[in-house]
Structure formats: structure tokens, C-alpha cells
Design a protein around this motif. Sequence first.
Motif, PDB file in Angstrom:
ATOM      1  N   ALA A 105       0.830  -1.212   0.000  1.00  0.00           N
ATOM      2  CA  ALA A 105       0.000   0.000   0.000  1.00  0.00           C
ATOM      3  C   ALA A 105       0.860   1.255   0.000  1.00  0.00           C
ATOM      4  CB  ALA A 105      -0.922  -0.016   1.220  1.00  0.00           C
ATOM      5  N   THR A 106       1.959   1.226   0.746  1.00  0.00           N
ATOM      6  CA  THR A 106       2.864   2.375   0.784  1.00  0.00           C
ATOM      7  C   THR A 106       3.450   2.651  -0.592  1.00  0.00           C
ATOM      8  OG1 THR A 106       3.424   1.956   3.104  1.00  0.00           O
ATOM      9  CG2 THR A 106       4.975   3.275   1.822  1.00  0.00           C
ATOM     10  N   ALA A 107       3.822   1.588  -1.308  1.00  0.00           N
ATOM     11  CA  ALA A 107       4.382   1.755  -2.648  1.00  0.00           C
ATOM     12  C   ALA A 107       3.344   2.319  -3.613  1.00  0.00           C
ATOM     13  CB  ALA A 107       4.905   0.415  -3.160  1.00  0.00           C
ATOM     14  N   ILE A 108       2.107   1.852  -3.509  1.00  0.00           N
ATOM     15  CA  ILE A 108       1.042   2.376  -4.371  1.00  0.00           C
ATOM     16  C   ILE A 108       0.792   3.847  -4.073  1.00  0.00           C
ATOM     17  CG2 ILE A 108      -1.463   2.268  -4.767  1.00  0.00           C
ATOM     18  CD1 ILE A 108      -1.230  -0.790  -4.553  1.00  0.00           C
ATOM     19  N   THR A 109       0.783   4.203  -2.804  1.00  0.00           N
ATOM     20  CA  THR A 109       0.576   5.595  -2.410  1.00  0.00           C
ATOM     21  C   THR A 109       1.713   6.479  -2.913  1.00  0.00           C
ATOM     22  OG1 THR A 109      -0.647   4.901  -0.439  1.00  0.00           O
ATOM     23  CG2 THR A 109       0.236   7.143  -0.451  1.00  0.00           C
ATOM     24  N   ALA A 110       2.942   5.964  -2.818  1.00  0.00           N
ATOM     25  CA  ALA A 110       4.099   6.724  -3.298  1.00  0.00           C
ATOM     26  C   ALA A 110       4.031   6.972  -4.795  1.00  0.00           C
ATOM     27  CB  ALA A 110       5.386   5.984  -2.948  1.00  0.00           C
ATOM     28  N   ALA A 111       3.356   6.081  -5.507  1.00  0.00           N
ATOM     29  CA  ALA A 111       3.205   6.230  -6.955  1.00  0.00           C
ATOM     30  C   ALA A 111       2.025   7.116  -7.329  1.00  0.00           C
ATOM     31  CB  ALA A 111       3.047   4.856  -7.595  1.00  0.00           C
ATOM     32  N   GLY A 112       1.359   7.669  -6.314  1.00  0.00           N
ATOM     33  CA  GLY A 112       0.257   8.585  -6.576  1.00  0.00           C
ATOM     34  C   GLY A 112      -1.124   8.010  -6.387  1.00  0.00           C
ATOM     35  N   GLY A 113      -1.205   6.761  -5.948  1.00  0.00           N
ATOM     36  CA  GLY A 113      -2.502   6.129  -5.745  1.00  0.00           C
ATOM     37  C   GLY A 113      -2.983   6.264  -4.315  1.00  0.00           C
ATOM     38  N   ARG A 114      -4.097   5.603  -4.032  1.00  0.00           N
ATOM     39  CA  ARG A 114      -4.669   5.600  -2.688  1.00  0.00           C
ATOM     40  C   ARG A 114      -4.865   4.151  -2.266  1.00  0.00           C
ATOM     41  NH1 ARG A 114      -7.631   9.070  -5.621  1.00  0.00           N
ATOM     42  NH2 ARG A 114      -9.415   7.633  -5.707  1.00  0.00           N
ATOM     43  N   ALA A 115      -4.123   3.737  -1.249  1.00  0.00           N
ATOM     44  CA  ALA A 115      -4.202   2.351  -0.808  1.00  0.00           C
ATOM     45  C   ALA A 115      -3.847   2.247   0.666  1.00  0.00           C
ATOM     46  CB  ALA A 115      -3.268   1.464  -1.631  1.00  0.00           C
ATOM     47  N   THR A 116      -4.429   1.252   1.332  1.00  0.00           N
ATOM     48  CA  THR A 116      -4.134   0.953   2.722  1.00  0.00           C
ATOM     49  C   THR A 116      -4.019  -0.556   2.863  1.00  0.00           C
ATOM     50  OG1 THR A 116      -5.402   2.879   3.460  1.00  0.00           O
ATOM     51  CG2 THR A 116      -4.889   1.221   5.118  1.00  0.00           C
ATOM     52  N   GLY A 117      -3.049  -0.999   3.648  1.00  0.00           N
ATOM     53  CA  GLY A 117      -2.844  -2.425   3.865  1.00  0.00           C
ATOM     54  C   GLY A 117      -3.450  -2.890   5.175  1.00  0.00           C
ATOM     55  N   TYR A 118      -3.977  -4.098   5.169  1.00  0.00           N
ATOM     56  CA  TYR A 118      -4.589  -4.694   6.354  1.00  0.00           C
ATOM     57  C   TYR A 118      -4.100  -6.132   6.505  1.00  0.00           C
ATOM     58  CZ  TYR A 118      -7.928  -0.837   5.827  1.00  0.00           C
ATOM     59  OH  TYR A 118      -8.508   0.407   5.692  1.00  0.00           O
ATOM     60  N   GLY A 119      -3.721  -6.500   7.710  1.00  0.00           N
ATOM     61  CA  GLY A 119      -3.364  -7.883   7.979  1.00  0.00           C
ATOM     62  C   GLY A 119      -4.638  -8.695   8.158  1.00  0.00           C
ATOM     63  N   VAL A 120      -4.959  -9.518   7.177  1.00  0.00           N
ATOM     64  CA  VAL A 120      -6.191 -10.302   7.215  1.00  0.00           C
ATOM     65  C   VAL A 120      -5.907 -11.719   6.730  1.00  0.00           C
ATOM     66  CG1 VAL A 120      -8.563 -10.546   6.379  1.00  0.00           C
ATOM     67  CG2 VAL A 120      -7.600  -8.260   6.739  1.00  0.00           C
ATOM     68  N   ASP A 121      -6.172 -12.681   7.578  1.00  0.00           N
ATOM     69  CA  ASP A 121      -6.150 -14.093   7.198  1.00  0.00           C
ATOM     70  C   ASP A 121      -7.571 -14.459   6.817  1.00  0.00           C
ATOM     71  OD1 ASP A 121      -6.205 -16.890   7.123  1.00  0.00           O
ATOM     72  OD2 ASP A 121      -4.717 -17.087   8.717  1.00  0.00           O
ATOM     73  N   VAL A 122      -7.784 -14.879   5.571  1.00  0.00           N
ATOM     74  CA  VAL A 122      -9.144 -15.106   5.109  1.00  0.00           C
ATOM     75  C   VAL A 122      -9.787 -16.339   5.730  1.00  0.00           C
ATOM     76  CG1 VAL A 122      -8.790 -13.894   2.920  1.00  0.00           C
ATOM     77  CG2 VAL A 122      -8.421 -16.383   3.035  1.00  0.00           C
ATOM     78  N   THR A 123      -9.039 -17.092   6.535  1.00  0.00           N
ATOM     79  CA  THR A 123      -9.650 -18.198   7.269  1.00  0.00           C
ATOM     80  C   THR A 123     -10.215 -17.739   8.612  1.00  0.00           C
ATOM     81  OG1 THR A 123      -7.616 -18.906   8.409  1.00  0.00           O
ATOM     82  CG2 THR A 123      -8.013 -19.793   6.205  1.00  0.00           C
ATOM     83  N   ASP A 124     -10.074 -16.460   8.919  1.00  0.00           N
ATOM     84  CA  ASP A 124     -10.533 -15.894  10.190  1.00  0.00           C
ATOM     85  C   ASP A 124     -11.705 -14.953   9.917  1.00  0.00           C
ATOM     86  OD1 ASP A 124     -10.946 -14.529  12.560  1.00  0.00           O
ATOM     87  OD2 ASP A 124      -8.813 -14.170  12.956  1.00  0.00           O
ATOM     88  N   ARG A 125     -12.925 -15.455  10.039  1.00  0.00           N
ATOM     89  CA  ARG A 125     -14.099 -14.654   9.693  1.00  0.00           C
ATOM     90  C   ARG A 125     -14.215 -13.400  10.547  1.00  0.00           C
ATOM     91  NH1 ARG A 125     -19.135 -14.810   6.933  1.00  0.00           N
ATOM     92  NH2 ARG A 125     -19.938 -12.715   7.224  1.00  0.00           N
ATOM     93  N   SER A 126     -13.895 -13.504  11.839  1.00  0.00           N
ATOM     94  CA  SER A 126     -14.026 -12.325  12.690  1.00  0.00           C
ATOM     95  C   SER A 126     -13.078 -11.226  12.244  1.00  0.00           C
ATOM     96  CB  SER A 126     -13.778 -12.684  14.155  1.00  0.00           C
ATOM     97  OG  SER A 126     -12.453 -13.130  14.362  1.00  0.00           O
ATOM     98  N   ARG A 127     -11.877 -11.598  11.806  1.00  0.00           N
ATOM     99  CA  ARG A 127     -10.925 -10.586  11.317  1.00  0.00           C
ATOM    100  C   ARG A 127     -11.396  -9.991   9.998  1.00  0.00           C
ATOM    101  NH1 ARG A 127      -8.662  -6.169  11.528  1.00  0.00           N
ATOM    102  NH2 ARG A 127      -6.830  -5.875  10.204  1.00  0.00           N
ATOM    103  N   ILE A 128     -11.987 -10.808   9.133  1.00  0.00           N
ATOM    104  CA  ILE A 128     -12.543 -10.281   7.892  1.00  0.00           C
ATOM    105  C   ILE A 128     -13.594  -9.217   8.198  1.00  0.00           C
ATOM    106  CG2 ILE A 128     -13.977 -10.836   5.884  1.00  0.00           C
ATOM    107  CD1 ILE A 128     -12.663 -13.633   5.904  1.00  0.00           C
TER     108      ILE A 128
END
Length: 257
Positions: free
Chosen positions: A51-74
Motif C-alpha cells: 500500500a505504501t508503494a502504491i501511495t508513493a506512486a500517486g494512488g490511494r491504498a491501505t494495507g490490512y493484515g487479514v487471514d481469510v480463514t478468520d471470519r471475525s478478522r474479515i
Amino acid sequence: MSVLPAWSTAPTAIVTGGASGIGLAIAQRFSAEGATVAIFDRNGGAATDAATAITAAGGRATGYGVDVTDRSRIDTAVAEVTRTLGAPTILVNSAGLDGFEKFLDISADSWQEILAVNLTGTFDCCQAVVPHMIDAGWGRIVNISSSSAQTGNPLMTHYSAAKAGVVGFTKALAQELGPRGITVNTIPPGFIDTPMLRRTEDRGFLGPGVQAAEATTPVRRVGQPEDIAAACAYLVREEAGYITGQIIGVNGGRTIG
């Protein structure tokens, strides 16, 4: 001839498995076309870096730590995205896990793990995001399946079954959500040069290797993550609203049908 913009207003898109490989290429492409991108990945540090690299290139992005096997985290992450970036109306389920085991050696735990990431994770992410699409009266879902779902692969009965499940899930969900203005399609990548593919090569499961596959691919090259991203970018455009429930093969002609 003028080119139509992808969307009338910039949407918020969630891309799972978005920190590397196909998912990263999709996140980068969406950002370049004007979307705000939430990158979900079980490696939270890698998601933040992407996300930081995308933002540095002029975009809008945010990263999230998400394991898709964890419904509560999703659910928690989708709520965070909605609060900080806006309600998500685009979802790409790209998170995946492969496996190579003889059929009789596949344990119950291994079977459940492969299905949890590839199939149940897709279900859970869709169920968490679709209410926002229904509220908006518009949505786009692309599920990354696999050519293994179409052809089967030895030593991959669990993976092939999970990805075939994604195809059936996509077709059924497309019929249910179509009247709500939401399209659902699946892209089964063929031979795509990703870190996952290179790990498979290193483990000796690709026969003569990645480059040798060029000779048996009709277009005479190995696919790149950007090839999948290009197809995905079209499917989530407003003008793709008449395409739903489809299997869009991106494989250089290696798999027909």
C-alpha cells in the motif's frame, strides 16, 4: 473516439492476497485507474508495504493484515475499510493456497486447510462485503479460481476441488445478486509467473520448469500477473455490467473452454 472512465465515481476496492503476485498486480491496476484500494493479506507487513508503494506512486491504498480463514478478522477489517476509505463496492478474492500431495496421503487437516483458504475464505469475504454492494445498488466481484478447476491436476485433488467450488459458487452467486446490480465472475489463471509458481518449480512439481512451458503455450509466452489484472480491471468497470456468472480464462490458450 473517447474512452469511457472506469467508474462515474471512484470506488473502494478490496483485494485479498493483495501483497504479492496476481493480487498485487490487481491492486496496482485498480489504483492506476482511480480506485481506492484496501489490500488484505495474511502478511500484514507486506500488505502495508504494498500500500505504501502504491501511495508513493500517486494512488490511494491501505494495507490490512487479514487471514481469510478468520471470519471475525474479515468482518473487523471490512468495517475498518468502510469507516476510513468508504464502503467497498468492488471485491477481488485472490488469496490462495496450493498443495501437492498424493491423494491417499491427504490428511483431513490438509483438506480442510486448502478448502478454508480457497473456498470458504471466498465465501466469507463475499458475505462480509455484499451488504455494502446491496446498499449501493452496484457491485463487482471477481473470484480468482484456477485452470486446475477446469482440467484437474495430479497431486492436487484438494486444490482442484476447492477451486472448482469457487467456479460453482461464482455461478450461483451471480444469479442471486444480478437483480441487485452486482456482477460476479471468475478468472481461472493458467500458467502465470508468480512467487507461488516459482516455489512450485523449486519443489520440482513443474517438470522441466516455467520457461519450458512457453513451447506448449499457443501464444508462446508465460503469463504475467498483469495479464490477470487487465482482465480483472475490465470486469469491474461500469461498462461490464452485462457480464456475470462467467468463467474468463486468461491462460494464453493452454486451456480451452
